[in-house]
Design a protein around this motif. Structure first.
Motif, short mmCIF file in Angstrom:
data_model
loop_
_atom_site.label_atom_id
_atom_site.label_comp_id
_atom_site.label_asym_id
_atom_site.label_seq_id
_atom_site.Cartn_x
_atom_site.Cartn_y
_atom_site.Cartn_z
N VAL A 193 0.85 -1.20 0.00
CA VAL A 193 0.00 0.00 0.00
C VAL A 193 0.88 1.25 0.00
CG1 VAL A 193 -1.76 1.29 1.26
CG2 VAL A 193 -1.88 -1.20 1.17
N ALA A 194 1.94 1.23 0.79
CA ALA A 194 2.85 2.37 0.86
C ALA A 194 3.52 2.65 -0.48
CB ALA A 194 3.91 2.13 1.94
N GLU A 195 3.69 1.61 -1.28
CA GLU A 195 4.27 1.78 -2.62
C GLU A 195 3.23 2.15 -3.66
OE1 GLU A 195 6.91 -1.35 -3.94
OE2 GLU A 195 7.22 -2.00 -1.86
N GLY A 196 1.97 2.14 -3.28
CA GLY A 196 0.91 2.46 -4.22
C GLY A 196 0.56 1.31 -5.14
N LEU A 197 0.98 0.09 -4.79
CA LEU A 197 0.71 -1.08 -5.61
C LEU A 197 -0.62 -1.74 -5.26
CD1 LEU A 197 4.27 -2.68 -5.61
CD2 LEU A 197 3.20 -1.28 -7.39
N VAL A 198 -1.07 -1.53 -4.04
CA VAL A 198 -2.38 -2.00 -3.59
C VAL A 198 -3.18 -0.78 -3.14
CG1 VAL A 198 -3.62 -3.32 -1.83
CG2 VAL A 198 -1.61 -4.30 -2.93
N PHE A 199 -4.43 -0.69 -3.58
CA PHE A 199 -5.21 0.51 -3.32
C PHE A 199 -5.99 0.40 -2.00
CE2 PHE A 199 -5.46 1.38 -8.17
CZ PHE A 199 -4.12 1.77 -8.15
N VAL A 200 -6.52 1.52 -1.57
CA VAL A 200 -7.20 1.62 -0.27
C VAL A 200 -8.39 0.67 -0.13
CG1 VAL A 200 -8.46 3.18 1.28
CG2 VAL A 200 -6.42 3.99 0.07
N PRO A 201 -9.30 0.56 -1.12
CA PRO A 201 -10.42 -0.36 -0.94
C PRO A 201 -9.99 -1.80 -0.67
CG PRO A 201 -10.85 1.11 -2.77
CD PRO A 201 -9.43 1.32 -2.38
N THR A 202 -8.84 -2.19 -1.22
CA THR A 202 -8.35 -3.56 -1.00
C THR A 202 -7.92 -3.77 0.44
OG1 THR A 202 -7.65 -3.87 -3.29
CG2 THR A 202 -6.56 -5.22 -1.62
N VAL A 203 -7.12 -2.86 0.98
CA VAL A 203 -6.66 -3.04 2.36
C VAL A 203 -7.83 -2.92 3.33
CG1 VAL A 203 -6.07 -0.60 2.73
CG2 VAL A 203 -4.92 -2.37 4.04
N GLU A 204 -8.80 -2.06 3.03
CA GLU A 204 -9.99 -1.96 3.87
C GLU A 204 -10.78 -3.26 3.87
OE1 GLU A 204 -10.91 2.86 3.61
OE2 GLU A 204 -11.99 1.46 2.30
N ALA A 205 -10.88 -3.89 2.70
CA ALA A 205 -11.60 -5.16 2.60
C ALA A 205 -10.90 -6.26 3.41
CB ALA A 205 -11.73 -5.58 1.14
N VAL A 206 -9.58 -6.29 3.34
CA VAL A 206 -8.82 -7.29 4.10
C VAL A 206 -9.01 -7.09 5.59
CG1 VAL A 206 -6.50 -8.12 4.64
CG2 VAL A 206 -7.12 -7.62 2.27
N LEU A 207 -8.92 -5.85 6.04
CA LEU A 207 -9.06 -5.57 7.47
C LEU A 207 -10.46 -5.91 7.97
CD1 LEU A 207 -7.10 -2.20 7.64
CD2 LEU A 207 -6.36 -4.43 8.50
N ARG A 208 -11.47 -5.61 7.18
CA ARG A 208 -12.85 -5.94 7.58
C ARG A 208 -13.04 -7.45 7.65
NH1 ARG A 208 -14.41 -1.56 4.24
NH2 ARG A 208 -14.78 -2.99 2.51
N ALA A 209 -12.49 -8.16 6.67
CA ALA A 209 -12.70 -9.61 6.59
C ALA A 209 -11.97 -10.37 7.68
CB ALA A 209 -12.27 -10.12 5.22
N THR A 210 -10.97 -9.75 8.30
CA THR A 210 -10.16 -10.46 9.31
C THR A 210 -10.32 -9.87 10.70
OG1 THR A 210 -8.26 -9.04 8.77
CG2 THR A 210 -8.42 -11.15 7.62
N VAL A 211 -11.27 -8.99 10.89
CA VAL A 211 -11.38 -8.26 12.16
C VAL A 211 -11.62 -9.18 13.35
CG1 VAL A 211 -13.86 -7.81 11.93
CG2 VAL A 211 -12.43 -6.25 13.26
N ARG A 212 -12.26 -10.33 13.13
CA ARG A 212 -12.55 -11.25 14.23
C ARG A 212 -11.55 -12.40 14.33
NH1 ARG A 212 -17.56 -10.07 11.94
NH2 ARG A 212 -18.91 -8.79 13.26
#
Length: 223
Positions: A88-107
């Protein structure tokens, strides 16, 4: 439909390139913000519960609930998803992707989240959000099965505690209904509700309510 000229095609491509560059910059800014929020969470870790959230809410001009979620997500991204965060810091993965990963793994447990990062981060480059959710779901199940099969049941039990149904009034006598419930119950609920909606449509047609109501017609006639 008029034919697209070569100039128009080039302009379209340029616009898409500009959008991609914008999303990359947005991802880089997100990564910077995640580092800052993770540091704030660390600095206030020993303080009274809720103090860091209050400070972030006042500084970023957001609600405390959102501030708390942002702090938690930032800590998880930086500490448990270092490979994804680097992309993400390199701009290779966009914000919606990291948000989706964090939501899917929150539990998930920290151990499972870290394993998901190790196995999945590189695959997320250029992957749309729908496929990201699918990949994360499959990977979480695989990791939990390897670490401890009981983890899946525990995660699902925690998820059920958040089950709820809500209703919001809409315009023109309509309403919006939403729910977060068990998947099996959700499929049954959707089928039953679909039948209810279809029955209401049939009833409306029988009483002549499929078109504008009398009140709507009279209101339109006065305008």
């Amino acid at each position: 439909m008029p034919a697209t000229t070569p100039l128009a095609v080039e302009e379209q491509r340029a616009a898409l390139v500009a959008l991609e560059e914008h999303e990359a910059r947005r991802a880089q800014l997100h990564a910077e913000g995640a580092v800052i929020r993770a540091e704030i969470a660390r600095l206030w870790s020993s303080a009274r519960s809720g103090f860091a959230e209050m400070e972030v809410a006042g500084t970023a001009l957001v609600g405390q609930v959102r501030a708390a979620r942002e702090l938690d997500d930032a800590q998880r991204e930086v500490e448990l998803f270092p490979q994804l965060h680097a992309l993400v810091a390199e701009g290779l993965v966009f914000v919606p992707t990291v948000e989706a990963v964090l939501r899917a793994t929150v539990r998930c447990t920290p151990e499972v989240q870290a394993a998901v990062d190790t196995r999945l981060a590189a695959q997320l480059i250029g992957t749309n959000v729908t496929d990201v959710r699918r990949l994360v779901a499959h990977t979480v199940l695989a990791v939990e099965a390897e670490i401890d099969p009981q983890l899946t049941e525990e995660r699902r039990a925690r998820a059920k505690k958040d089950a709820r149904v809500w209703q919001s009034p809409g315009d023109d006598g309509m309403t919006s209904i939403g729910a977060i419930i068990d998947a099996v119950a959700g499929r049954r609920w959707a089928l039953d509700f679909d039948q209810l909606v279809k029955a209401q449509v049939v009833l409306d047609k029988r009483v002549g309510a499929s078109g504008p109501s009398r009140r709507s017609r009279s209101r339109c006639s006065r305008t």
